[in-house]
Structures are given as structure tokens and as C-alpha cells.
Motif scaffolding. Structure first.
Motif, PDB file in Angstrom:
ATOM      1  N   GLU A 180      -0.281  20.976  18.764  1.00 60.25           N
ATOM      2  CA  GLU A 180      -0.022  19.788  17.973  1.00 60.25           C
ATOM      3  C   GLU A 180       0.067  18.581  18.909  1.00 60.25           C
ATOM      4  O   GLU A 180       0.322  18.730  20.107  1.00 60.25           O
ATOM      5  CB  GLU A 180       1.284  19.950  17.189  1.00 60.25           C
ATOM      6  CG  GLU A 180       1.250  21.037  16.127  1.00 60.25           C
ATOM      7  CD  GLU A 180       0.309  20.716  14.984  1.00 60.25           C
ATOM      8  OE1 GLU A 180      -0.030  19.522  14.819  1.00 60.25           O
ATOM      9  OE2 GLU A 180      -0.100  21.652  14.269  1.00 60.25           O
ATOM     10  N   PRO A 181      -0.152  17.368  18.379  1.00 62.12           N
ATOM     11  CA  PRO A 181      -0.106  16.166  19.232  1.00 62.12           C
ATOM     12  C   PRO A 181       1.243  15.995  19.921  1.00 62.12           C
ATOM     13  O   PRO A 181       2.297  16.291  19.361  1.00 62.12           O
ATOM     14  CB  PRO A 181      -0.376  15.024  18.245  1.00 62.12           C
ATOM     15  CG  PRO A 181      -1.123  15.670  17.123  1.00 62.12           C
ATOM     16  CD  PRO A 181      -0.526  17.041  16.988  1.00 62.12           C
ATOM     17  N   GLY A 182       1.197  15.504  21.147  1.00 62.42           N
ATOM     18  CA  GLY A 182       2.419  15.260  21.899  1.00 62.42           C
ATOM     19  C   GLY A 182       2.103  15.062  23.370  1.00 62.42           C
ATOM     20  O   GLY A 182       0.949  15.176  23.792  1.00 62.42           O
ATOM     21  N   GLY A 187       6.759  14.145  20.722  1.00 62.94           N
ATOM     22  CA  GLY A 187       5.809  14.570  19.706  1.00 62.94           C
ATOM     23  C   GLY A 187       6.008  16.003  19.272  1.00 62.94           C
ATOM     24  O   GLY A 187       6.885  16.722  19.746  1.00 62.94           O
ATOM     25  N   ALA A 188       5.139  16.426  18.332  1.00 66.20           N
ATOM     26  CA  ALA A 188       5.246  17.762  17.761  1.00 66.20           C
ATOM     27  C   ALA A 188       4.971  18.849  18.791  1.00 66.20           C
ATOM     28  O   ALA A 188       5.358  19.995  18.616  1.00 66.20           O
ATOM     29  CB  ALA A 188       4.271  17.909  16.586  1.00 66.20           C
ATOM     30  N   GLN A 223       5.947  23.392  22.325  1.00 70.55           N
ATOM     31  CA  GLN A 223       4.891  24.172  22.969  1.00 70.55           C
ATOM     32  C   GLN A 223       4.761  23.831  24.444  1.00 70.55           C
ATOM     33  O   GLN A 223       4.392  24.675  25.253  1.00 70.55           O
ATOM     34  CB  GLN A 223       3.563  23.910  22.257  1.00 70.55           C
ATOM     35  CG  GLN A 223       3.535  24.436  20.815  1.00 70.55           C
ATOM     36  CD  GLN A 223       2.340  23.902  20.046  1.00 70.55           C
ATOM     37  OE1 GLN A 223       2.103  22.702  20.019  1.00 70.55           O
ATOM     38  NE2 GLN A 223       1.592  24.790  19.439  1.00 70.55           N
ATOM     39  N   LEU A 224       5.074  22.584  24.808  1.00 66.22           N
ATOM     40  CA  LEU A 224       4.931  22.149  26.190  1.00 66.22           C
ATOM     41  C   LEU A 224       6.204  22.340  27.001  1.00 66.22           C
ATOM     42  O   LEU A 224       6.233  22.023  28.188  1.00 66.22           O
ATOM     43  CB  LEU A 224       4.534  20.665  26.227  1.00 66.22           C
ATOM     44  CG  LEU A 224       3.180  20.317  25.602  1.00 66.22           C
ATOM     45  CD1 LEU A 224       3.010  18.797  25.530  1.00 66.22           C
ATOM     46  CD2 LEU A 224       2.046  20.925  26.406  1.00 66.22           C
ATOM     47  N   GLU A 246      -1.272  15.384  27.887  1.00 70.19           N
ATOM     48  CA  GLU A 246      -1.277  14.831  26.535  1.00 70.19           C
ATOM     49  C   GLU A 246      -2.138  15.694  25.632  1.00 70.19           C
ATOM     50  O   GLU A 246      -3.248  16.106  26.004  1.00 70.19           O
ATOM     51  CB  GLU A 246      -1.801  13.399  26.544  1.00 70.19           C
ATOM     52  CG  GLU A 246      -1.765  12.736  25.167  1.00 70.19           C
ATOM     53  CD  GLU A 246      -2.127  11.266  25.221  1.00 70.19           C
ATOM     54  OE1 GLU A 246      -2.006  10.596  24.189  1.00 70.19           O
ATOM     55  OE2 GLU A 246      -2.523  10.787  26.304  1.00 70.19           O
ATOM     56  N   VAL A 247      -1.622  15.984  24.452  1.00 70.34           N
ATOM     57  CA  VAL A 247      -2.360  16.744  23.444  1.00 70.34           C
ATOM     58  C   VAL A 247      -2.691  15.813  22.293  1.00 70.34           C
ATOM     59  O   VAL A 247      -1.806  15.161  21.725  1.00 70.34           O
ATOM     60  CB  VAL A 247      -1.536  17.946  22.932  1.00 70.34           C
ATOM     61  CG1 VAL A 247      -2.302  18.683  21.837  1.00 70.34           C
ATOM     62  CG2 VAL A 247      -1.196  18.893  24.065  1.00 70.34           C
TER      63      VAL A 247
END
Length: 218
Positions: A140-142, A165-166, A170-171, A204-205
Motif C-alpha cells: 500500500e502507499p507509504g 501512510g498505509a 509493511q515497512l 517510497e511505495v
């Protein structure tokens, strides 16, 4: 991290070893002595769900996207150990079937079955292992911004990770950079001597909608 679902289904009830993306349930206390004689049927001495775990999913089967249910039957000898295992219904993967039988043979322990005079005898026990591939969540974006200083001796100081971010969850594994005690080779100045430097890394995603491909011509 990969979460898998592997279940051992008992003859009289369903025992879930794992559910996808959930922590391991605490197994019940081990049974060291059967409360009553096992007339003709061996009884597991521990939680069947511990015989095969998510860590046992064969890497080759994961890569091949193999899953299914391996039903098995074992012969338990007079000492409570498995002396023979056979697959009664295949998962569709010989590797998963072989792994199920091998691990059950190695790990399962039983209170042996007894005859009418309560003498230990060989007995048969049946169960099954359900192998389920993980469901992978797409990114997801973030952003993840990691900053730290490499000291003169190569140690890391003043380390921080800023997640937004979302994608933050995950990061979050990037935080291991700050938790690490490993040293780096120090930076060198023009004179060849070590110098301090601040390092900033940004990941960055982003996602964007993509139109469906045009249908192919007949």
C-alpha cells in the motif's frame, strides 16, 4: 513474514493448528497417562497440531504453489511409537504427502492401544494435515525514511525510522537497522582517515490505476 495454515483434523473433532495471519494458539497440557485403557485404539500423548507446523511447509512446495490435504493412517506399536505411516488420501503433491508422514512418524507419541486384558498391542490411528498457501497482501502507499550516523569506528548512532501512510506496517521491518549492533566500514575522507557521515535512506511505495489490456483480436 509468511503465515500458513496447517491443520490436523482429529477423528472426533477438528483441531486447528493455525489460522492464516493469526498467532499460534497455546496447545493444551500434554497427556502422559491415559485416564482409561485404550481398548484397541492408541491415544495421542500430546497436541496433534504440534506434529506439523507452518515452519515445516516445504520450500519447493511453496514455490510450486502446492497445497491440499494429506490424510494419513499410522500403525502405533506397543511402546506408543509410530512404526508405519501411509497416505490414505493424497493432497495432490507427493512432497506434501511425504512430509506429513515423515513428521508424524518422527514427532507423534501415543499411549498404546490395549487388548481385553489391558496388554499393550499395535493399533491404528488416522488423521490429516491440511496445507494452505498464504494469502499475500499487496503493498500500500507509504514511505519509510531511515536516518543514522556512521561513526569513526563504524558503529551506528542517532538512528531513527519515520514511517508514514498505509504501508507503515509493511515497512516497519526497516526498523531493524536501528536495532542492529553490527558495525559498518567507516567512511574515509580525502586523507584516508575515518570521517563521520549521516546516511538517509528513503523508500517510497506508490500505486496507480492501470487500464485493463485491450482484448486480443479474434
Amino acid at each position: 513474514m509468511i503465515y500458513l495454515s496447517i491443520m490436523l483434523l482429529a477423528q472426533t473433532a477438528t483441531l486447528e493448528a493455525l489460522a492464516p495471519a493469526e498467532p499460534l494458539p497455546a496447545p493444551p497440557p500434554a497427556i502422559s497417562i491415559a485416564p482409561t485403557p485404550n481398548k484397541g485404539v492408541p491415544r495421542p500423548m500430546d497436541y496433534p497440531g504440534s506434529w506439523v507446523t507452518t515452519a515445516d511447509y516445504p520450500t519447493a512446495a511453496l514455490r510450486a504453489n502446492e497445497q491440499g490435504t494429506s490424510a494419513f493412517s499410522v500403525i502405533v506399536d506397543k511402546t506408543g511409537r509410530v512404526k508405519e505411516c501411509r497416505i490414505t488420501s493424497s493432497s495432490g503433491s507427493s512432497l506434501l504427502d511425504e512430509t506429513a508422514c515423515r513428521l508424524v512418524t518422527q514427532r507423534a507419541r501415543f499411549t498404546p492401544a490395549v487388548d481385553a486384558q489391558d496388554n499393550p498391542i499395535d493399533g491404528t490411528y488416522s488423521n490429516r494435515v491440511r496445507w494452505v498457501l498464504p494469502s499475500v497482501t499487496p503493498p500500500e502507499p507509504g514511505t519509510a525514511l531511515t536516518s543514522f550516523i556512521v561513526e569513526l569506528d563504524g558503529s551506528i548512532s542517532d538512528c531513527s525510522v519515520n514511517l508514514t501512510g498505509a504501508a507503515a506496517r509493511q515497512l516497519s521491518k526497516l526498523g531493524n537497522t536501528c536495532a542492529s549492533t553490527a558495525r559498518m566500514n567507516p567512511y574515509k575522507g580525502p586523507d584516508g582517515k575515518p570521517v563521520r557521515k549521516r546516511v538517509t535512506m528513503r523508500i517510497e511505495v506508490t500505486t496507480e490505476a492501470v487500464a485493463a489490456p485491450a482484448p486480443s483480436a479474434p
